[in-house]
Each structure stands twice: as structure tokens, then as C-alpha cells.
Design an enzyme around this catalytic site. Sequence first.
Site, short mmCIF file in Angstrom:
data_model
loop_
_atom_site.label_atom_id
_atom_site.label_comp_id
_atom_site.label_asym_id
_atom_site.label_seq_id
_atom_site.Cartn_x
_atom_site.Cartn_y
_atom_site.Cartn_z
N LYS A 1 1.25 14.74 1.65
CA LYS A 1 0.79 13.64 2.49
C LYS A 1 1.81 13.29 3.58
O LYS A 1 1.46 13.17 4.76
CB LYS A 1 0.50 12.43 1.60
N THR B 1 4.27 15.13 4.69
CA THR B 1 4.39 16.30 5.57
C THR B 1 3.26 16.33 6.59
O THR B 1 3.47 16.61 7.77
CB THR B 1 4.38 17.60 4.72
N ARG C 1 7.54 5.04 5.00
CA ARG C 1 8.37 4.21 4.13
C ARG C 1 9.73 4.87 3.94
O ARG C 1 9.88 6.07 4.13
CB ARG C 1 7.70 4.04 2.77
N LYS D 1 10.98 13.48 -8.24
CA LYS D 1 10.32 13.85 -6.99
C LYS D 1 11.24 14.56 -6.01
O LYS D 1 10.83 15.44 -5.26
CB LYS D 1 9.74 12.59 -6.33
N ALA E 1 3.44 2.45 -4.47
CA ALA E 1 2.02 2.11 -4.43
C ALA E 1 1.41 1.96 -5.81
O ALA E 1 0.32 1.41 -5.94
CB ALA E 1 1.26 3.19 -3.65
N PHE F 1 0.63 7.50 -2.66
CA PHE F 1 -0.24 8.13 -3.66
C PHE F 1 -1.65 8.32 -3.11
O PHE F 1 -1.84 8.54 -1.92
CB PHE F 1 -0.22 7.33 -4.97
N TRP G 1 3.49 22.47 7.62
CA TRP G 1 4.67 22.86 6.84
C TRP G 1 5.24 24.17 7.37
O TRP G 1 6.46 24.32 7.51
CB TRP G 1 4.28 23.01 5.36
#
Length: 559
Positions: A74, A76, A97, A108, A276, A304, A412
Amino acid sequence: MNNVPSDIEIAKNAKMKPIIEVAKESDIMEDELELYGKYKAKISLDVLDRLKDKPDGKLVLVTAINPTPAGEGKTTTNIGLSMGFNKIGKKAITTLREPSLGPCFGIKGGAAGGGYSQVVPMEDINLHFTGDIHAITTAHNLLAALLDNHIHQGNKLNIDTRKVVWKRVLDMNDRALRNIVVGLGGKGNGVPREDGFDITVASEIMAILCLATSLKDLKERLGRMIVAYTYDNKPIICDDLEATSSLAILLKEAIKPNLVQTVENTPAIIHGGPFANIAHGCNSIMATKIALKLGDYTITEAGFGADLGAEKFFNIKSRYANLKPDCGVIVATIRALKSHGGVRKAQLNEENLEALENGYKNLQKHIENTKKFGVPVVVAINKFPTDTDKELELLYAKCNEEDVPVVISKVWENGGEGGIDLAKKVVEIVESKPTQFRPLYDEKESIKDKIAKIAKEIYGADGVEYTKKCMKQIKEIEDLGYDKLPICMAKTQSSLSDDPSLKGRPEGFKITVREIKPSNGAGFLVALTGNIMTMPGLPKVPAANNMDISDYGEISGLF
């Protein structure tokens, strides 16, 4: 795709412009910048006053399906889409964020995009950045210290130590701190009581920083925060402890959005970092508003899947900021959809049309949900080399049934060039289908009615169940007059339900709300469902174990 260097190699080789140049090209004046080195700066809030009469640009929200171990991309996509807009002659700004150190060193890793679609300086952004999260940690813990000191020094406010709701915070995943006892060691060390820690990004102060519209608004919101209750159950707020101004002083720099750039020098405003699944999952209102004044298109994201971040973006952030999103981009991968269809990670590279069709139901629900807010939708598919023609054809056919365009994204691998098709499609949708944005519910509805609408319409639940503790809390909130606030659902990100094991589009389930807390300063009620925790733990092998720094300061393993 496999020939793409590692994220950190790409970031190190990016040809960054001095941030003063990036600002100048974005219509930010030099005296509206506060430099943090050569490639980072804070933006003065004065820019909003200078540009107050300039029309806002278009607002695009990037969201996703429920996350899976296969990954979706997301952030990216958000970054790559902003660069794609600039490739087609549209002035675009990405707003994101700030990454939390908890997930960075936990499971992560970094959160600055990936491949040729990153924001830089990547290492700085993922680590201490400009110190905003540290400032929030300090302000939060100052209030905790003032609260315990007040109790120790005589407790004039008649605070019931069993009803202190203001925990301490740390920007790290540390399960051992979830439940602690403070004040041990004798009379001089305070009053013993049970306490605990949340992760900083779950702090109400983080939510306030992201929802405040000015320093004045920040102070007012800080002052309304509930920290404890008296023996006769009256709320004690920050103002009662005369702590508000001290907290605001600690946040005077943190309130200013941060300006950096993508690997292709597209401006990126990164500010605030609420999760989130336990908070509202959006960057700051001020960052978004500044970007809307500076660019033709502002690309923002919510954490998310669309059941969490997007729902809160629409119902909380957009409500308070008076935003009208023009388009929603829902990010998915063939691999992730097959994961939702029941395929294990080791078999995701194999063609499986049946699993894809089953997993598509998750995407279908997120499409339906976004449309419920009156926002037109585009589906962005991050393509992998293992995606087959038959799988792509099936996905196109399914989305056509929903009258939703599907665009292959290769940001990407190819950066902005890989986002041109997506950018063109978003422009086409925005120009041909004006937004009819509307929140899902009226905040003046009852607490149960608001929660029921989210559970039934967004999650697909049959209904909502409440624990006895929660029922009592709802009655107390209603008696205090805090019930006319939006709802912030704390729920697992892994499923549309509150059970992380239920993948795809589950049916025949109910949501259980075990606790509800007023975040009176932020301006919402937090409803905790399932086993969601406000202080995460580390995995068996934390990402931190695979990081290193050379004798020359070169970092590896941060991605």
C-alpha cells in the site's frame, strides 16, 4: 523484478535534492522551513495562512485489502502513484504516516515504501526522523508523572487510584510492560497502584496531534483528555492537573509536518503515526491540508485494510477536517488474494484460480465498502512474475462485474514509470465521476447504533455482542455526555471479523466489543474488540536480530 536491488541499496543510491529545492518547487517559501539537516525539514503552519484562498487540489486515498503474509504494497503504491502523477504532468504530493520503532524492530521492518518507490532519507524516516514520536512519548509520560505526583502530594482532586486510565507509553513492542505495578519501595516513592504501558502510537496524544487543526486546537484537545476518575466517578481531565500548557510546549515542534522526498524527488509530507488497528490510522490533518494547497493531487493513505484505516479516514478524519476524498485506490496482489482463498504462503507462486476466486471476495467487500461512502474506486494490482495470464483475466472479469477499473502497478520495479497507467486512470475517474462523499453515520446517533453500522455494513457481521463491562461503560459514557462522538474501532487487521483466523469474506459472525473508552481530547470513542492489544509484543525472531551497522556507519537489515 528479481534484478531489483535491495530497498536500502536503492535508497542509498537515490540522488536527493536539497530539501530547500524540493520546497521551492512545491511553492513553500524558505522562511516557512525549519531545516533538520540537508534533506529533512519541518513546514511552518504559516503556509496555510498564506495559501488560504488557493483552491484545494484533488484528494486520493490509497487503501488495501486485509493484509496477509504475502504482502500488498500500500505505501509503495502511494509513493509510486505520486511519482506517476508527476510523470504525466500533474503536480502531486504524497502524504504518509511516520513509522513506529515498534514494528520497525519487530515483525514489519521499515515503512518507507520499497524498490524504486520509496521516500528518502529512508534510514532517518524509519528511525528517529525529526523526533515527533519521541516528543509525544515525553508529553504523554509527563502527564503520567504529574498525575502520580498529584496523588502522592495529597490528592486534592479525590482521584480513585483504581480508576486511573492514563497509562504510560513507549515506542517499542514490549509485552512485559503491558501490566505493571508502580509506586513500590516505600512512602517516598509514590502511591502503589496497578499501571501499564501502551505503545506510543496508541497514545491519545498521537491521535490529537493528527486531528488538531492549529496549536490552539491542539491545546484545547489536550486539556480535555480524561486521565482518571474520582471516588464519585467524575472524570479528571488534563486541565484539572494544570498540565495542558506544559504538554503543548513539548509538542510545539512536533505539530509541524515534515517535508522529505521520494527517490524521484517528488515532495513527501510525513507526519503523525497512529496505528489503524488500535487508533485511527491516518497522517495528520495539517499535513493533508498543506499538501492540498500545494499540489494538483494529494495522495494519502490509511493503515491496513479499508475496513480499518479507510473507514476511520472517512468517518473520523474527513469529518473533523471537512475533507471530501475524490477517489479511493484499493491495493491488492494476486498472491494476497490467493492467501485469502486459503492457500499457504509456500504455494502462493502456483496458479490457483479457485483460490483466487474465493479470495477475491475480500477485495469485493472492500470495493463495496468504499463505494458506500460515495467515493469512486480504482483497484491497483501489484504484479508479481508468478501471476499468470489466467489469474489476471479472472481478476479483470470479477472487477468488471463491480464496474470497477483494474490497473497493473509496477512502481516497485519501475518507480514513477510503473505508476503512469494508474495515475492516468485515477485522473480519468476523478474527472468523470465527481465524488459524492458522505460519512457512514451521524455522530449524534447512539453508541450502539454507530457500532452496529460499522460492524454490519463494513465488516459484514450479523450483529454486535457486548460484555457486561462494556455495557456498564456505555452507560457511564452516556451519563457523562460523551456519547455523541465518532467511533474508533480497535480490531484485528487480518480479517474483516474480529477473529484473525477468518480470511476472505467471512459470514455468519458477530463482533464482540469487550471495552469502550472515551478519547475525549481526540474526539472519538475507542471500542476494543476481540483480543486486540494496545502494546504489541515482539515475534520469535524480531527484525532487530537481523540488523547491523558497520564500522563506517552503514546500516544493513533495515528495510
